[in-house]
Design an enzyme around this catalytic site. Structure first.
Site, PDB file in Angstrom:
ATOM      1  N   GLY A   1       1.082  -1.764   0.153  1.00 58.89           N
ATOM      2  CA  GLY A   1       0.316   0.136   0.046  1.00 58.89           C
ATOM      3  C   GLY A   1       0.895   2.069  -0.367  1.00 58.89           C
TER       4      GLY A   1
ATOM      5  N   ASP B   1       3.471   2.293  -1.257  1.00 64.43           N
ATOM      6  CA  ASP B   1       4.196   2.818  -2.360  1.00 64.43           C
ATOM      7  C   ASP B   1       3.221   2.477  -3.616  1.00 64.43           C
ATOM      8  OD1 ASP B   1       6.324   1.245  -1.274  1.00 64.43           O
ATOM      9  OD2 ASP B   1       6.916   0.092  -2.177  1.00 64.43           O
ATOM     10  N   THR B   2       2.254   1.737  -3.617  1.00 62.67           N
ATOM     11  CA  THR B   2       1.915   2.329  -4.603  1.00 62.67           C
ATOM     12  C   THR B   2       0.028   1.934  -4.665  1.00 62.67           C
ATOM     13  OG1 THR B   2       0.822  -0.471  -5.327  1.00 62.67           O
ATOM     14  CG2 THR B   2       3.344   0.518  -6.451  1.00 62.67           C
ATOM     15  N   ARG B   3      -0.287   2.581  -3.845  1.00 62.61           N
ATOM     16  CA  ARG B   3      -1.730   2.414  -3.098  1.00 62.61           C
ATOM     17  C   ARG B   3      -2.512   3.485  -4.254  1.00 62.61           C
ATOM     18  NH1 ARG B   3      -5.142   0.167  -0.145  1.00 62.61           N
ATOM     19  NH2 ARG B   3      -3.967  -0.662   1.207  1.00 62.61           N
TER      20      ARG B   3
ATOM     21  N   GLY C   1      -0.427 -10.201  11.977  1.00 63.36           N
ATOM     22  CA  GLY C   1      -1.749 -10.883  12.791  1.00 63.36           C
ATOM     23  C   GLY C   1      -2.950  -9.995  12.643  1.00 63.36           C
TER      24      GLY C   1
ATOM     25  N   GLU D   1       0.754 -13.248   0.955  1.00 61.58           N
ATOM     26  CA  GLU D   1      -0.304 -13.287  -0.043  1.00 61.58           C
ATOM     27  C   GLU D   1       0.545 -13.772  -1.077  1.00 61.58           C
ATOM     28  OE1 GLU D   1      -2.521  -8.563   0.696  1.00 61.58           O
ATOM     29  OE2 GLU D   1      -1.345  -9.706  -1.309  1.00 61.58           O
TER      30      GLU D   1
END
Length: 408
Positions: free
Chosen positions: A20, A22-24, A52, A86
């Protein structure tokens, strides 16, 4: 498009994996808008996740329920534990042909990414946090250079257009192969039992000319969308026009109005080559419409106003977790999708946990499988996710994972 080995319909077309900070607000925001504007159902994490965070369970669920994943590799992506977890799950599903991956390097040179001083300095720390960290990065790099955008040298806007066009084209090709998908879907566990009950509510062969709205309800992950798609594939050829509308909840939030539902249906029907339709002419058409994942009363109340103008014999199927929502909108033909019977749940779990080319679970892993089925609550999505996680792991790892699950 690489064919999926799973016969289960997916909830999302695309899962966006990105770091997020960096590029959101830059590349990812433009890509997300382009996908949505093209009618591609996209999952994007709309909040910052801490390690967590309980919300990560929903992330894992969304990955499992997606047909494509776009992995946006930016300067700090590889140093986020959440991003790397992910990525590992995305690659596991890709190897089993259950999901297709499109990598995209953003703001970094893929040829020099792994040799930067910062990368090498922080490498040992991430290897300790995420097993197989190096292997995941190596694999995604191989996919990058071997994929359709491997040697991309255009600007970001052109890359957004290229990714969107590629996914849209493959989704359209998949739609044209729906007959093949339908020939596979009959193997879904427990579906015939549900279909017989739904058939009674649909009353297609009774000569009824009334407009019927049937509500399918049940807990999340129990198979409401799967059942709706199964019924749709079975009966759609009996109607002049038909459309399966996925993720109505997201459509409502993005458009702010449920009246768009029927307009969307009309545009898709026109796209399929039938007569030009207006709302007035809908009254002369026998229509099958599925509204999937409705979560607000306003969504359905607004849609019902238009549905009542459909032609004689039309049928509308609504899926939701909220029985009260259906009753509040006057939908009295209801079907509850309950959890699978034990033998059905065991079969679903084994399909995900074991290689179909093998003989199946051993005596010990069979007992562990029974325990896994019990802990999953016999919910199909939970069974598939747990089975996918345990697949290929040793029995000691199975025991640890199941003990942790039982403790939570």
């Amino acid at each position: 498009m690489a064919s999926s080995s799973s016969p289960y319909p997916k909830k999302y077309d695309v899962f966006l994996s990105f770091y997020g900070p960096d590029t959101r607000r830059t590349f990812v925001s433009h890509l997300h808008k382009a996908l949505i504007d093209s009618g591609i159902v996209t999952f994007i994490d709309d909040r910052e996740l801490e390690e967590g965070d309980q919300f990560f369970d929903k992330i894992r669920e969304a990955i499992a329920e997606s047909r494509f994943a776009v992995v946006v590799l930016s300067e700090n992506y590889a140093f986020s534990r959440c991003c790397m977890e992910e990525l590992q799950m995305i690659l596991e599903l890709h190897e089993r042909r259950e999901l297709e991956v499109f990598p995209a390097f953003c703001g970094v040179d893929p040829f020099r990414f792994e040799w930067s001083a910062d990368f090498l300095e922080r490498r040992s720390e991430m290897v300790e946090k995420v097993p197989n960290w190096d292997e995941a990065l190596k694999r995604i790099s191989e996919l990058q250079f071997g994929g359709p955008f491997g040697f991309w040298r255009g600007d970001d806007s052109a890359l957004v257009d290229a990714i969107t066009s590629r996914i849209y084209s493959q989704l359209k090709n998949t739609e044209t192969a729906s007959a093949t998908e339908s020939s596979v879907i009959h193997t879904l566990v427990g579906m015939e039992r549900h279909f017989e009950a739904m058939n009674q509510l649909l009353a297609l062969g009774s000569g009824n000319t009334d407009i019927r709205i049937i509500g399918i309800w049940g807990v999340g992950g129990v198979g409401k969308t799967t059942l709706a798609r199964y019924v749709y594939d079975k009966i759609s050829d009996r109607f002049q026009d038909h459309f399966f509308m996925k993720n109505v909840d997201k459509m409502h939030k993005e458009s702010g109005s449920s009246h768009r539902l029927v307009e969307e249906f009309m545009s898709k029907t026109l796209e399929r080559g039938s007569d030009v339709m207006t709302k007035a002419r809908l009254g002369h058409r026998k229509i099958l419409l599925v509204l999937d994942s409705v979560d607000e009363t306003e969504q359905l109340k607004d849609a019902v106003k238009d549905i009542n103008g459909f032609g004689p014999g039309s049928r509308v199927i609504v899926t939701t977790q909220d029985k009260g929502l259906l009753l509040a909108c006057g939908v009295n033909l209801l079907y509850e999708v309950e959890c699978l019977r034990f033998n059905e749940a065991f079969q679903v779990f084994c399909q995900s946990a074991f290689n179909p080319k093998e003989d199946g679970p051993s005596l010990h892993s069979g007992w562990l499988s029974i325990r896994a089925v019990q802990l999953s609550g016999r919910v199909p999505l939970a069974l598939k996710m747990l089975g996918s996680y345990l697949r290929g792991r040793g029995e000691d790892e199975w025991e640890r994972a199941l003990d942790e699950l039982a403790a939570n």
